[in-house]
Design a protein around this motif. Structure first.
Motif, PDB file in Angstrom:
ATOM      1  N   LYS A 130      16.132  17.770  11.618  1.00 27.82           N
ATOM      2  CA  LYS A 130      15.239  16.725  11.081  1.00 27.82           C
ATOM      3  C   LYS A 130      14.127  17.348  10.230  1.00 27.82           C
ATOM      4  O   LYS A 130      13.880  16.925   9.110  1.00 27.82           O
ATOM      5  CB  LYS A 130      14.586  15.914  12.231  1.00 27.82           C
ATOM      6  CG  LYS A 130      15.554  15.143  13.081  1.00 27.82           C
ATOM      7  CD  LYS A 130      14.865  14.438  14.238  1.00 27.82           C
ATOM      8  CE  LYS A 130      14.379  15.376  15.338  1.00 27.82           C
ATOM      9  NZ  LYS A 130      15.419  16.136  16.039  1.00 27.82           N
ATOM     10  N   SER A 131      13.441  18.354  10.805  1.00 26.29           N
ATOM     11  CA  SER A 131      12.276  18.907  10.108  1.00 26.29           C
ATOM     12  C   SER A 131      12.699  19.692   8.865  1.00 26.29           C
ATOM     13  O   SER A 131      12.088  19.554   7.799  1.00 26.29           O
ATOM     14  CB  SER A 131      11.484  19.819  11.046  1.00 26.29           C
ATOM     15  OG  SER A 131      11.135  19.105  12.210  1.00 26.29           O
ATOM     16  N   SER A 132      13.770  20.479   8.996  1.00 32.05           N
ATOM     17  CA  SER A 132      14.222  21.261   7.833  1.00 32.05           C
ATOM     18  C   SER A 132      14.651  20.325   6.712  1.00 32.05           C
ATOM     19  O   SER A 132      14.352  20.579   5.537  1.00 32.05           O
ATOM     20  CB  SER A 132      15.418  22.145   8.193  1.00 32.05           C
ATOM     21  OG  SER A 132      15.209  22.789   9.400  1.00 32.05           O
ATOM     22  N   ALA A 138       5.293  13.543  12.865  1.00 29.52           N
ATOM     23  CA  ALA A 138       5.106  12.659  14.022  1.00 29.52           C
ATOM     24  C   ALA A 138       5.571  13.324  15.306  1.00 29.52           C
ATOM     25  O   ALA A 138       5.557  12.712  16.372  1.00 29.52           O
ATOM     26  CB  ALA A 138       5.863  11.342  13.794  1.00 29.52           C
ATOM     27  N   ASP A 139       5.989  14.597  15.200  1.00 28.03           N
ATOM     28  CA  ASP A 139       6.390  15.337  16.401  1.00 28.03           C
ATOM     29  C   ASP A 139       5.141  15.999  16.966  1.00 28.03           C
ATOM     30  O   ASP A 139       4.784  17.111  16.588  1.00 28.03           O
ATOM     31  CB  ASP A 139       7.462  16.371  16.024  1.00 28.03           C
ATOM     32  CG  ASP A 139       8.152  16.931  17.258  1.00 28.03           C
ATOM     33  OD1 ASP A 139       7.624  16.740  18.367  1.00 28.03           O
ATOM     34  OD2 ASP A 139       9.217  17.554  17.105  1.00 28.03           O
ATOM     35  N   LEU A 140       4.435  15.277  17.825  1.00 25.33           N
ATOM     36  CA  LEU A 140       3.130  15.745  18.284  1.00 25.33           C
ATOM     37  C   LEU A 140       3.246  16.953  19.200  1.00 25.33           C
ATOM     38  O   LEU A 140       2.383  17.819  19.217  1.00 25.33           O
ATOM     39  CB  LEU A 140       2.396  14.613  19.009  1.00 25.33           C
ATOM     40  CG  LEU A 140       2.218  13.321  18.202  1.00 25.33           C
ATOM     41  CD1 LEU A 140       1.503  12.270  19.033  1.00 25.33           C
ATOM     42  CD2 LEU A 140       1.443  13.580  16.919  1.00 25.33           C
ATOM     43  N   PRO A 151       5.284  20.282  16.780  1.00 24.69           N
ATOM     44  CA  PRO A 151       5.116  20.166  15.323  1.00 24.69           C
ATOM     45  C   PRO A 151       5.667  21.375  14.587  1.00 24.69           C
ATOM     46  O   PRO A 151       5.463  22.509  15.020  1.00 24.69           O
ATOM     47  CB  PRO A 151       3.595  20.070  15.147  1.00 24.69           C
ATOM     48  CG  PRO A 151       2.993  20.603  16.393  1.00 24.69           C
ATOM     49  CD  PRO A 151       3.996  20.464  17.491  1.00 24.69           C
ATOM     50  N   SER A 152       6.399  21.157  13.501  1.00 21.31           N
ATOM     51  CA  SER A 152       6.935  22.323  12.788  1.00 21.31           C
ATOM     52  C   SER A 152       6.749  22.251  11.277  1.00 21.31           C
ATOM     53  O   SER A 152       7.055  23.207  10.571  1.00 21.31           O
ATOM     54  CB  SER A 152       8.417  22.520  13.115  1.00 21.31           C
ATOM     55  OG  SER A 152       9.115  21.317  13.019  1.00 21.31           O
ATOM     56  N   ILE A 153       6.232  21.142  10.772  1.00 19.15           N
ATOM     57  CA  ILE A 153       6.120  20.978   9.317  1.00 19.15           C
ATOM     58  C   ILE A 153       5.112  21.958   8.689  1.00 19.15           C
ATOM     59  O   ILE A 153       5.342  22.475   7.604  1.00 19.15           O
ATOM     60  CB  ILE A 153       5.776  19.501   8.983  1.00 19.15           C
ATOM     61  CG1 ILE A 153       7.012  18.633   9.231  1.00 19.15           C
ATOM     62  CG2 ILE A 153       5.284  19.328   7.580  1.00 19.15           C
ATOM     63  CD1 ILE A 153       8.187  18.944   8.320  1.00 19.15           C
ATOM     64  N   ILE A 191       8.347  10.759   7.203  1.00 22.28           N
ATOM     65  CA  ILE A 191       7.855  10.922   8.574  1.00 22.28           C
ATOM     66  C   ILE A 191       8.882  11.724   9.362  1.00 22.28           C
ATOM     67  O   ILE A 191      10.031  11.294   9.523  1.00 22.28           O
ATOM     68  CB  ILE A 191       7.606   9.537   9.214  1.00 22.28           C
ATOM     69  CG1 ILE A 191       6.653   8.749   8.305  1.00 22.28           C
ATOM     70  CG2 ILE A 191       7.033   9.685  10.623  1.00 22.28           C
ATOM     71  CD1 ILE A 191       6.639   7.270   8.567  1.00 22.28           C
ATOM     72  N   ASP A 192       8.465  12.918   9.777  1.00 28.32           N
ATOM     73  CA  ASP A 192       9.356  13.796  10.551  1.00 28.32           C
ATOM     74  C   ASP A 192       9.203  13.405  12.018  1.00 28.32           C
ATOM     75  O   ASP A 192       8.178  13.656  12.638  1.00 28.32           O
ATOM     76  CB  ASP A 192       8.937  15.257  10.318  1.00 28.32           C
ATOM     77  CG  ASP A 192       9.789  16.232  11.113  1.00 28.32           C
ATOM     78  OD1 ASP A 192      10.937  15.894  11.457  1.00 28.32           O
ATOM     79  OD2 ASP A 192       9.293  17.353  11.396  1.00 28.32           O
ATOM     80  N   MET A 193      10.246  12.757  12.546  1.00 27.95           N
ATOM     81  CA  MET A 193      10.155  12.199  13.902  1.00 27.95           C
ATOM     82  C   MET A 193      10.482  13.256  14.967  1.00 27.95           C
ATOM     83  O   MET A 193      11.236  14.188  14.710  1.00 27.95           O
ATOM     84  CB  MET A 193      11.143  11.032  14.046  1.00 27.95           C
ATOM     85  CG  MET A 193      10.865   9.861  13.119  1.00 27.95           C
ATOM     86  SD  MET A 193       9.298   9.056  13.454  1.00 27.95           S
ATOM     87  CE  MET A 193       9.584   8.370  15.080  1.00 27.95           C
TER      88      MET A 193
END
Ligand SMILES: Nc1ncnc2c1ncn2[C@@H]1O[C@H](COP(=O)(O)OP(=O)(O)OP(=O)(O)O)[C@@H](O)[C@H]1O
Ligand SMILES: [Mg+2]
Length: 292
Positions: free
Chosen positions: A48-50, A71-73, A76-78, A160-162
């Motif tokens: 998802k994030s990549s 949104a990955d609290l 988080p990786s963004i 939005i990166d879930m």
């Protein structure tokens, strides 16, 4: 100590006005962003994030202004992917919290930017016996503030990166009712498809618009000779999209370069548009834009 029974009215907190003011602030920010799209999957670790980062790079390449809300609290990786360090001081001015600016001018806001050091975990409470409901309420509030307090400015796209799972999308839809839709991501394995199928069913039931299904890590592309080969055994993902009556966006090959920055610090897509994987990302983005 006073109890609720001793308080007259709202106890002077002016809670209704505060909630209304937050709603007005949120709306004024969202109105300046043309399209909001969430990338999600019931399954963790499927890319998802990549893909969010590389889809953002592709949109920038097409001339759009782009922001990413992480949104990955809890994972988080963004920031890492976009080269924003959490030591970069958050700037708060009269317009709100200024988002970070990552490579290619992509704006971002992430829980990572609020933590004191790169390995600080997010701890919602130090109480070992905090209930899941309480923690979940704190997470929802934090997410709301990340969206409402960030001065995104004018954007064409907010991606939005879930986090993994299918429940957080309810929060996002509550905050952003005009969400253009979600992009579901799976890898070809049976287990991933089984879990993602549930997430699609839930979204269909809850009337969350689904822009399509991406098949990530579909086959292996050798970075040296660009030859392709299979990676996972699994049912045809295109068939799953058909069964669920949602668009099939296409295959992104397994390519070890996708989650890394290039030597000159760009995101993979920016310097490899013409590779097999780059073209696959480009074509996926075109289909997502068509669906919107
Ligand atoms: N197409 C791909 N080819 C090769 N590696 C990939 C591909 N997509 C993602 N990866 C790698 O897989 C790992 C997981 O990717 P990523 O963190 O983007 O997944 P995620 O779905 O966001 O995970 P999480 O559920 O933890 O948020 C990373 O190491 C990433 O570099
Ligand atoms: Mg992720």
């Amino acid at each position: 100590m006073k109890t609720y029974d001793d308080l007259a009215g709202d106890g002077g907190s002016n809670i209704v006005d505060q909630v209304q003011a937050l709603g007005v602030k949120l709306r004024s920010r969202l109105d300046r962003i043309k399209h909001k799209v969430a990338l999600m999957s019931g399954k963790g670790g499927v890319g998802k994030s990549s893909l969010t980062a590389n889809v953002a790079a592709c949109l920038v390449d097409k001339g759009y202004s782009v922001g990413i809300l992480d949104a990955d609290l809890n994972g988080p990786s963004i920031c890492h992917l976009l080269g924003v360090r959490n030591s970069q001081k958050l700037v708060v001015d009269e317009n709100g919290v200024q988002p970070g600016t990552g490579i290619h001018g992509i704006k971002l806001m992430s829980m990572d930017m609020l933590l004191s050091s790169p390995d600080s975990p997010v701890m919602w409470t130090e109480e070992a016996d905090a209930t899941a409901v309480w923690v979940s309420t704190m997470e929802s509030t934090a997410l709301r503030e990340l969206v409402a307090d960030t001065d995104w400015g004018d954007l064409d796209y907010l991606l939005i990166d879930m986090p993994p799972g299918s429940d957080r999308i309810d929060n996002i839809r509550g905050l952003i009712p005009e969400l253009a839709g979600v992009v579901e991501i799976t890898i070809p394995s049976m287990l991933s498809q089984h879990i993602v199928a549930k997430s699609i069913t839930k979204n269909n039931k809850m009337k969350v618009p689904i822009l399509g299904l991406v098949e990530n890590m579909a086959g292996y592309t050798c970075p040296h000779c660009e030859k392709e080969g299979p990676l996972f055994e699994g049912q045809d993902v295109e068939e799953l999209a058909k069964q669920k009556n949602i668009p099939y966006i296409g295959k992104i090959p397994f390519d070890t370069r996708i989650g890394r920055k290039t030597d000159s610090g760009s995101l993979f897509y920016m310097e490899n548009k013409d590779s097999v994987t780059g073209k696959a990302i480009g074509s996926a983005v075109d289909k997502i834009l068509d669906s919107i």
